[in-house]
Motif scaffolding. Structure first.
Motif, PDB file in Angstrom:
ATOM      1  N   ARG A  46     -36.229  61.041 -10.610  1.00 31.70           N
ATOM      2  CA  ARG A  46     -37.438  60.961 -11.413  1.00 31.70           C
ATOM      3  C   ARG A  46     -37.723  62.234 -12.212  1.00 31.70           C
ATOM      4  O   ARG A  46     -38.004  62.182 -13.410  1.00 31.70           O
ATOM      5  CB  ARG A  46     -38.631  60.624 -10.512  1.00 31.70           C
ATOM      6  N   GLU A  47     -37.696  63.385 -11.563  1.00 34.43           N
ATOM      7  CA  GLU A  47     -38.075  64.623 -12.250  1.00 34.43           C
ATOM      8  C   GLU A  47     -37.154  64.916 -13.430  1.00 34.43           C
ATOM      9  O   GLU A  47     -37.613  65.265 -14.519  1.00 34.43           O
ATOM     10  CB  GLU A  47     -38.101  65.792 -11.273  1.00 34.43           C
ATOM     11  N   THR A  64     -33.220  52.683 -13.205  1.00 31.79           N
ATOM     12  CA  THR A  64     -33.323  52.985 -11.776  1.00 31.79           C
ATOM     13  C   THR A  64     -33.478  54.472 -11.491  1.00 31.79           C
ATOM     14  O   THR A  64     -33.795  54.859 -10.365  1.00 31.79           O
ATOM     15  CB  THR A  64     -32.083  52.459 -11.024  1.00 31.79           C
ATOM     16  N   ARG A  65     -33.292  55.304 -12.493  1.00 39.18           N
ATOM     17  CA  ARG A  65     -33.484  56.741 -12.276  1.00 39.18           C
ATOM     18  C   ARG A  65     -34.944  57.086 -11.994  1.00 39.18           C
ATOM     19  O   ARG A  65     -35.220  58.173 -11.477  1.00 39.18           O
ATOM     20  CB  ARG A  65     -32.977  57.523 -13.479  1.00 39.18           C
ATOM     21  N   LYS A  73     -45.431  47.562 -10.603  1.00 41.39           N
ATOM     22  CA  LYS A  73     -45.996  46.251 -10.330  1.00 41.39           C
ATOM     23  C   LYS A  73     -45.542  45.246 -11.386  1.00 41.39           C
ATOM     24  O   LYS A  73     -45.670  45.491 -12.582  1.00 41.39           O
ATOM     25  CB  LYS A  73     -47.518  46.343 -10.317  1.00 41.39           C
ATOM     26  N   GLY A  74     -44.982  44.127 -10.932  1.00 41.41           N
ATOM     27  CA  GLY A  74     -44.500  43.101 -11.849  1.00 41.41           C
ATOM     28  C   GLY A  74     -43.014  43.182 -12.126  1.00 41.41           C
ATOM     29  O   GLY A  74     -42.434  42.250 -12.690  1.00 41.41           O
ATOM     30  N   ASN A  75     -42.384  44.296 -11.728  1.00 43.96           N
ATOM     31  CA  ASN A  75     -40.951  44.477 -11.994  1.00 43.96           C
ATOM     32  C   ASN A  75     -40.084  44.231 -10.763  1.00 43.96           C
ATOM     33  O   ASN A  75     -38.881  44.483 -10.797  1.00 43.96           O
ATOM     34  CB  ASN A  75     -40.680  45.893 -12.510  1.00 43.96           C
ATOM     35  N   GLU A  76     -40.676  43.744  -9.684  1.00 46.78           N
ATOM     36  CA  GLU A  76     -39.943  43.634  -8.416  1.00 46.78           C
ATOM     37  C   GLU A  76     -38.699  42.752  -8.502  1.00 46.78           C
ATOM     38  O   GLU A  76     -37.698  42.995  -7.812  1.00 46.78           O
ATOM     39  CB  GLU A  76     -40.873  43.099  -7.314  1.00 46.78           C
ATOM     40  N   GLU A  77     -38.731  41.743  -9.359  1.00 49.29           N
ATOM     41  CA  GLU A  77     -37.610  40.800  -9.472  1.00 49.29           C
ATOM     42  C   GLU A  77     -36.733  41.093 -10.682  1.00 49.29           C
ATOM     43  O   GLU A  77     -36.038  40.208 -11.189  1.00 49.29           O
ATOM     44  CB  GLU A  77     -38.140  39.360  -9.565  1.00 49.29           C
ATOM     45  N   CYS A  93     -40.934  50.745 -17.208  1.00 45.45           N
ATOM     46  CA  CYS A  93     -39.479  50.795 -17.001  1.00 45.45           C
ATOM     47  C   CYS A  93     -39.033  51.019 -15.566  1.00 45.45           C
ATOM     48  O   CYS A  93     -37.835  50.931 -15.280  1.00 45.45           O
ATOM     49  CB  CYS A  93     -38.865  51.903 -17.870  1.00 45.45           C
ATOM     50  N   SER A  94     -39.939  51.335 -14.660  1.00 45.06           N
ATOM     51  CA  SER A  94     -39.528  51.595 -13.282  1.00 45.06           C
ATOM     52  C   SER A  94     -39.292  50.296 -12.516  1.00 45.06           C
ATOM     53  O   SER A  94     -40.094  49.359 -12.619  1.00 45.06           O
ATOM     54  CB  SER A  94     -40.594  52.413 -12.560  1.00 45.06           C
TER      55      SER A  94
END
Length: 222
Positions: A139-140, A133-134, A115-119, A110-111
């Motif tokens: 993050r914490e 986007t959190r 890797k693989g989520n750049e686009e 979900c981040s």
């Protein structure tokens, strides 16, 4: 008899779905059509903390009537109390996973920086909704919220089904449980094949820490 997986994502649900198919059930996994209908049926209705308490529209139940077993979206989001009342003597399955590996898997999935989520911003709406986007900005607190949500949901489910071991199975596919746990609960003979292990490639990538968000430099907050 209906069988519903009612836990959370990234807990071995795809493997469970394949197991249902091997056991001969008419199975329905993630359904875009059902998800769209579910979203319409629950739009602007009261939400009680973690999932919708207002019953979905008839169209969702019409879909459920056509299948035996269910996992993934939107089925796990439908209130299990409503499903329990509408489909008496159904079976419900809650998949456990330790918080540490669950959070790492969730973050990898979900981040926006995984890797693989750049686009991800160019993806269709359905897939964009996966990204949170959190993971970058807060993050914490996000991790604490996710773990609290998971614990509370599981606690409420276990409390609702307490003393009803014939109706609720709690199992941990990610820790290696398989046919020996599932088949007695469903009154099925053990198939002469290995229990399915799907999306293992993703787990391997998670464990190899492919991006800095999920390595030892960013430990899970305690």
């Amino acid at each position: 008899m209906k069988i519903f997986e009612i836990g959370v994502l990234k807990t071995g649900t795809t493997s469970l779905g394949r197991a249902f198919e091997i056991l001969g059930f008419n199975h329905q996994g993630c359904s875009f059509t059902a998800r769209n209908e579910y979203n319409k049926s629950t739009e602007n209705k009261t939400h009680d903390g973690y999932w919708w308490k207002t019953p979905p529209d008839k169209s969702i139940f019409d879909m459920i009537d056509k299948f035996d077993s269910f996992e993934d979206d939107p089925w796990r989001h439908i209130d299990y109390e409503i499903l329990d009342r509408r489909y008496p003597d159904s079976k419900f399955i809650l998949l456990e996973r330790d918080d540490e590996s669950w959070i790492r898997s969730l973050e990898y999935w979900c981040s926006p920086n995984a890797k693989g989520n750049e686009e991800w911003e160019s993806w269709d709406k359905w897939n964009r909704n996966i990204i949170d986007t959190r993971w970058e900005t807060d993050r914490e607190n996000l991790i604490r919220d996710k773990i609290e949500w998971k614990h509370q949901k599981y606690s409420m489910i276990k409390e609702y089904f307490k003393n009803r071991t014939d109706n609720l199975l709690v199992m941990n596919i990610c820790a290696g449980e398989g046919w020996e746990t599932l088949c007695p609960f469903l009154n099925k003979q053990t198939p002469n094949v290995q229990f399915p292990k799907l999306n293992v490639w993703a787990s391997d990538m998670e464990n190899s820490n492919p991006n800095p968000l999920v390595d030892s430099r960013n430990p899970i907050p305690k």
